[in-house]
Structure formats: C-alpha cells, structure tokens
Motif scaffolding. Structure first.
Motif, PDB file in Angstrom:
ATOM      1  N   ASP A  38      48.424  44.638  32.458  1.00 23.35           N
ATOM      2  CA  ASP A  38      48.978  44.372  33.703  1.00 23.35           C
ATOM      3  C   ASP A  38      48.433  45.290  34.929  1.00 23.35           C
ATOM      4  OD1 ASP A  38      50.900  42.528  32.822  1.00 23.35           O
ATOM      5  OD2 ASP A  38      51.780  43.951  31.814  1.00 23.35           O
ATOM      6  N   ILE A  39      48.626  44.923  35.907  1.00 26.69           N
ATOM      7  CA  ILE A  39      48.103  45.447  37.349  1.00 26.69           C
ATOM      8  C   ILE A  39      49.315  46.182  37.798  1.00 26.69           C
ATOM      9  CG2 ILE A  39      47.086  45.481  39.646  1.00 26.69           C
ATOM     10  CD1 ILE A  39      45.219  43.321  38.608  1.00 26.69           C
ATOM     11  N   LEU A  40      49.348  47.211  37.918  1.00 27.89           N
ATOM     12  CA  LEU A  40      50.698  48.025  38.677  1.00 27.89           C
ATOM     13  C   LEU A  40      50.270  48.173  39.927  1.00 27.89           C
ATOM     14  CD1 LEU A  40      51.346  50.914  36.084  1.00 27.89           C
ATOM     15  CD2 LEU A  40      52.312  48.581  36.202  1.00 27.89           C
ATOM     16  N   GLU A  41      49.190  48.435  40.288  1.00 28.80           N
ATOM     17  CA  GLU A  41      48.905  48.802  41.921  1.00 28.80           C
ATOM     18  C   GLU A  41      47.275  48.579  42.094  1.00 28.80           C
ATOM     19  OE1 GLU A  41      47.616  50.749  45.553  1.00 28.80           O
ATOM     20  OE2 GLU A  41      47.225  51.671  43.441  1.00 28.80           O
ATOM     21  N   GLN A  42      46.918  47.884  43.342  1.00 26.36           N
ATOM     22  CA  GLN A  42      45.695  47.770  43.556  1.00 26.36           C
ATOM     23  C   GLN A  42      45.472  47.782  45.206  1.00 26.36           C
ATOM     24  OE1 GLN A  42      43.802  43.740  42.433  1.00 26.36           O
ATOM     25  NE2 GLN A  42      42.050  44.870  41.386  1.00 26.36           N
ATOM     26  N   HIS A  43      44.249  48.327  45.645  1.00 28.37           N
ATOM     27  CA  HIS A  43      44.309  48.320  46.979  1.00 28.37           C
ATOM     28  C   HIS A  43      42.962  48.756  47.396  1.00 28.37           C
ATOM     29  CE1 HIS A  43      44.939  52.764  46.671  1.00 28.37           C
ATOM     30  NE2 HIS A  43      44.265  52.784  47.678  1.00 28.37           N
ATOM     31  N   VAL A  44      42.459  48.374  48.453  1.00 29.71           N
ATOM     32  CA  VAL A  44      41.216  48.915  48.866  1.00 29.71           C
ATOM     33  C   VAL A  44      41.234  49.788  50.095  1.00 29.71           C
ATOM     34  CG1 VAL A  44      38.837  48.053  50.197  1.00 29.71           C
ATOM     35  CG2 VAL A  44      40.125  46.417  48.820  1.00 29.71           C
ATOM     36  N   ASP A  45      40.736  50.932  49.950  1.00 36.49           N
ATOM     37  CA  ASP A  45      40.836  52.149  50.801  1.00 36.49           C
ATOM     38  C   ASP A  45      39.983  51.619  52.318  1.00 36.49           C
ATOM     39  OD1 ASP A  45      40.171  54.257  52.339  1.00 36.49           O
ATOM     40  OD2 ASP A  45      40.348  55.652  50.696  1.00 36.49           O
ATOM     41  N   PRO A  46      40.725  51.680  53.356  1.00 39.50           N
ATOM     42  CA  PRO A  46      40.200  51.130  54.467  1.00 39.50           C
ATOM     43  C   PRO A  46      39.047  52.111  54.873  1.00 39.50           C
ATOM     44  CG  PRO A  46      42.347  51.747  54.799  1.00 39.50           C
ATOM     45  CD  PRO A  46      42.126  51.861  53.408  1.00 39.50           C
ATOM     46  N   ALA A  47      39.015  53.563  54.591  1.00 35.51           N
ATOM     47  CA  ALA A  47      38.113  54.205  54.978  1.00 35.51           C
ATOM     48  C   ALA A  47      36.744  54.132  54.172  1.00 35.51           C
ATOM     49  CB  ALA A  47      38.812  55.581  54.946  1.00 35.51           C
ATOM     50  N   THR A  48      36.806  54.028  53.087  1.00 35.35           N
ATOM     51  CA  THR A  48      35.762  53.873  52.234  1.00 35.35           C
ATOM     52  C   THR A  48      35.289  52.674  51.787  1.00 35.35           C
ATOM     53  OG1 THR A  48      37.014  54.212  50.113  1.00 35.35           O
ATOM     54  CG2 THR A  48      36.267  56.373  51.295  1.00 35.35           C
ATOM     55  N   GLY A  49      36.242  51.629  51.800  1.00 31.35           N
ATOM     56  CA  GLY A  49      35.917  50.152  51.214  1.00 31.35           C
ATOM     57  C   GLY A  49      36.220  50.075  49.690  1.00 31.35           C
ATOM     58  N   ASN A  50      36.394  51.370  48.990  1.00 29.99           N
ATOM     59  CA  ASN A  50      36.529  51.493  47.608  1.00 29.99           C
ATOM     60  C   ASN A  50      37.843  50.574  47.059  1.00 29.99           C
ATOM     61  OD1 ASN A  50      34.464  53.165  47.585  1.00 29.99           O
ATOM     62  ND2 ASN A  50      35.290  54.938  47.039  1.00 29.99           N
ATOM     63  N   LEU A  51      37.509  50.199  45.859  1.00 25.74           N
ATOM     64  CA  LEU A  51      38.711  49.247  45.298  1.00 25.74           C
ATOM     65  C   LEU A  51      39.202  50.273  44.251  1.00 25.74           C
ATOM     66  CD1 LEU A  51      40.372  46.744  44.619  1.00 25.74           C
ATOM     67  CD2 LEU A  51      38.599  46.235  42.916  1.00 25.74           C
ATOM     68  N   HIS A  52      40.707  50.552  44.492  1.00 27.61           N
ATOM     69  CA  HIS A  52      41.461  51.381  43.474  1.00 27.61           C
ATOM     70  C   HIS A  52      42.552  50.615  42.729  1.00 27.61           C
ATOM     71  CE1 HIS A  52      40.471  55.257  45.519  1.00 27.61           C
ATOM     72  NE2 HIS A  52      40.106  54.581  46.292  1.00 27.61           N
ATOM     73  N   THR A  53      42.429  50.768  41.541  1.00 31.05           N
ATOM     74  CA  THR A  53      43.213  49.661  40.792  1.00 31.05           C
ATOM     75  C   THR A  53      44.121  50.532  39.521  1.00 31.05           C
ATOM     76  OG1 THR A  53      41.722  47.885  40.750  1.00 31.05           O
ATOM     77  CG2 THR A  53      43.106  47.825  39.018  1.00 31.05           C
ATOM     78  N   THR A  54      45.158  50.264  39.319  1.00 28.80           N
ATOM     79  CA  THR A  54      45.955  51.188  38.191  1.00 28.80           C
ATOM     80  C   THR A  54      46.411  49.958  37.306  1.00 28.80           C
ATOM     81  OG1 THR A  54      46.522  53.016  39.725  1.00 28.80           O
ATOM     82  CG2 THR A  54      47.803  52.687  37.448  1.00 28.80           C
ATOM     83  N   ARG A  55      46.195  49.953  36.049  1.00 27.44           N
ATOM     84  CA  ARG A  55      46.616  49.124  35.059  1.00 27.44           C
ATOM     85  C   ARG A  55      47.400  49.724  33.899  1.00 27.44           C
ATOM     86  NH1 ARG A  55      42.237  44.485  33.556  1.00 27.44           N
ATOM     87  NH2 ARG A  55      41.217  46.275  32.437  1.00 27.44           N
ATOM     88  N   LEU A  56      48.278  48.998  33.552  1.00 28.34           N
ATOM     89  CA  LEU A  56      49.099  49.514  32.001  1.00 28.34           C
ATOM     90  C   LEU A  56      48.556  48.536  30.866  1.00 28.34           C
ATOM     91  CD1 LEU A  56      51.174  51.549  30.926  1.00 28.34           C
ATOM     92  CD2 LEU A  56      52.928  49.786  31.691  1.00 28.34           C
ATOM     93  N   LEU A  57      48.247  49.230  30.115  1.00 25.29           N
ATOM     94  CA  LEU A  57      47.773  48.494  28.931  1.00 25.29           C
ATOM     95  C   LEU A  57      48.858  48.764  27.529  1.00 25.29           C
ATOM     96  CD1 LEU A  57      43.742  49.504  28.842  1.00 25.29           C
ATOM     97  CD2 LEU A  57      44.906  47.375  30.145  1.00 25.29           C
ATOM     98  N   LEU A  58      49.136  47.517  26.911  1.00 21.12           N
ATOM     99  CA  LEU A  58      49.747  47.942  25.678  1.00 21.12           C
ATOM    100  C   LEU A  58      48.959  47.693  24.331  1.00 21.12           C
ATOM    101  CD1 LEU A  58      52.262  48.438  24.069  1.00 21.12           C
ATOM    102  CD2 LEU A  58      52.777  45.952  24.313  1.00 21.12           C
ATOM    103  N   LYS A  59      48.655  48.748  23.543  1.00 22.47           N
ATOM    104  CA  LYS A  59      47.754  48.381  22.611  1.00 22.47           C
ATOM    105  C   LYS A  59      48.401  48.863  21.149  1.00 22.47           C
ATOM    106  CE  LYS A  59      43.481  49.606  24.692  1.00 22.47           C
ATOM    107  NZ  LYS A  59      42.278  50.781  24.867  1.00 22.47           N
ATOM    108  N   LYS A  60      47.901  48.022  20.257  1.00 24.25           N
ATOM    109  CA  LYS A  60      48.222  48.555  18.903  1.00 24.25           C
ATOM    110  C   LYS A  60      47.152  49.062  18.090  1.00 24.25           C
ATOM    111  CE  LYS A  60      50.883  45.839  15.227  1.00 24.25           C
ATOM    112  NZ  LYS A  60      51.737  44.629  14.954  1.00 24.25           N
ATOM    113  N   GLY A  61      47.743  50.291  17.747  1.00 24.99           N
ATOM    114  CA  GLY A  61      46.690  50.939  17.077  1.00 24.99           C
ATOM    115  C   GLY A  61      47.016  51.098  15.313  1.00 24.99           C
ATOM    116  N   VAL A  62      46.096  51.623  14.729  1.00 24.35           N
ATOM    117  CA  VAL A  62      46.184  52.046  13.069  1.00 24.35           C
ATOM    118  C   VAL A  62      46.632  53.300  12.860  1.00 24.35           C
ATOM    119  CG1 VAL A  62      44.588  52.143  11.156  1.00 24.35           C
ATOM    120  CG2 VAL A  62      43.944  50.313  12.744  1.00 24.35           C
ATOM    121  N   ILE A  63      47.547  53.511  12.177  1.00 23.01           N
ATOM    122  CA  ILE A  63      48.128  54.682  11.564  1.00 23.01           C
ATOM    123  C   ILE A  63      47.927  54.801  10.190  1.00 23.01           C
ATOM    124  CG2 ILE A  63      50.409  56.035  11.358  1.00 23.01           C
ATOM    125  CD1 ILE A  63      51.566  54.544  13.518  1.00 23.01           C
ATOM    126  N   PRO A  64      47.187  56.068   9.823  1.00 24.89           N
ATOM    127  CA  PRO A  64      47.027  56.445   8.340  1.00 24.89           C
ATOM    128  C   PRO A  64      48.083  56.595   7.656  1.00 24.89           C
ATOM    129  CG  PRO A  64      46.463  58.284   9.820  1.00 24.89           C
ATOM    130  CD  PRO A  64      46.943  57.090  10.720  1.00 24.89           C
TER     131      PRO A  64
END
Length: 182
Positions: A38-64
């Motif tokens: 899911d995207i939590l936040e996304q914006h283009v910095d007007p000074a640099t033109g850079n795209l900043h994106t923050t996403r939250l991922l849910l992952k299922k892992g392997v546990i020994p």
C-alpha cells in the motif's frame, strides 16, 4: 554483531523500464510471500522534480523450527521509502522491517542507475544490514539465518523483477501494458 550483505546486478532493460517495474513488482509469481503493498504517501518535490514514495508492505516469512518458540506470527510489516531522480536517472529505495525488530532488524538499500557500459541496461547495487538483539546466545544464529534468507530472497526478487519487465514488454509494448492509473 551485525551481518552485512552486498550484491550488484545488471538488468538488460532501460532505467525507465526498471524503475516502473519496481513500483509494479507486486504481485508476481516469484513473490507469493508478499501479501499486500500500500502507498502511504507520494509526492513530487517541486524544487528537484524527484518522486518520493513511502509504501507499507506485508510479507509472510519462514521461521526455522527453533524460532517458533520466539515468534508465533510469521507476518511482518516492511516500510519502503524510495526517491526517483528522473534528471539523473537514479533511484534509491530503502526498506526496513517495522515489526519483529528486536528479533531481527533488516535494513536494505538499493541504488538503481543507468549502466555505465550501455544506456539500455540498468545497474542495481543492493546493500543490507542484518541485526538481532535477542541475546541468550541466539544473536549470531538469528543473524546467520537472516543473512542466508536475504541472499536467497535476492535471487527470487531478481526473478520477480524480470517477470514484471517481460510483462511490460509483452505483445503491446511498454505503454500498452501499463495499468490505467499509472
């Protein structure tokens, strides 16, 4: 003690294609462990033109087996922060887990840039730190497990990106394969 991982790789695809594939990489058949993105936040910095994106991922892992006594839930939330610099044709993505941090904290940084030998390729450099604060003589064992799993997952991640890149290049070409909201 901290375990470190470094890896460099080349995609035989342009920086633009690889950057787009990065944001479209879930779902794919090589990342069935990723349950949500899911995207939590996304914006283009007007000074640099850079795209900043923050996403939250849910992952299922392997546990020994020995880890089942410590952790009952093998799902983890991962925070992904990326900056795309279209002028310099570079992207930096940082991920870190926000759950199970005491057991094992993994911080990964990936740098994507146009390949120096061929502008139709993309160079990717991955660096990671794996740290455990469990104690009880388990720290080294947990960090070793995390390092091995991370290295194995890096190969799977590359396969997933290749799969997405091939889908983007499919019969309709890059533009025809894009979802309408991209």
């Amino acid at each position: 003690m901290v375990k470190f991982f470094q890896h460099a790789f080349r995609f035989d695809h342009s920086w633009e294609e690889v950057t787009l594939a990065f944001f479209l990489r879930y779902p794919n058949p090589h990342a069935r462990h990723v349950l949500a993105a899911d995207i939590l936040e996304q914006h283009v910095d007007p000074a640099t033109g850079n795209l900043h994106t923050t996403r939250l991922l849910l992952k299922k892992g392997v546990i020994p087996k020995w880890g089942n006594k410590i952790v009952k839930n093998n799902e983890a939330y991962i925070l992904e922060e990326s900056v795309v610099d279209p002028k310099q044709q570079q992207m930096t993505a940082r991920t870190r887990n926000v759950t199970h941090k005491r057991l094992m904290y993994i911080e990964e940084t990936q740098h994507y840039r146009m390949h120096a030998e061929n502008p139709a390729w993309t160079h990717v450099k991955t660096e990671a730190r794996i740290l455990s604060n469990v104690g009880w003589g388990l720290t080294s064992r947990i960090e070793g497990f995390g390092l091995k799993r991370f290295a194995d997952n890096t190969a799977r991640s590359r396969q997933g990106m290749k799969w997405v890149l091939e889908m983007l290049r499919g019969q309709h070409g890059l533009r025809g394969a894009l979802p309408q909201n991209v």
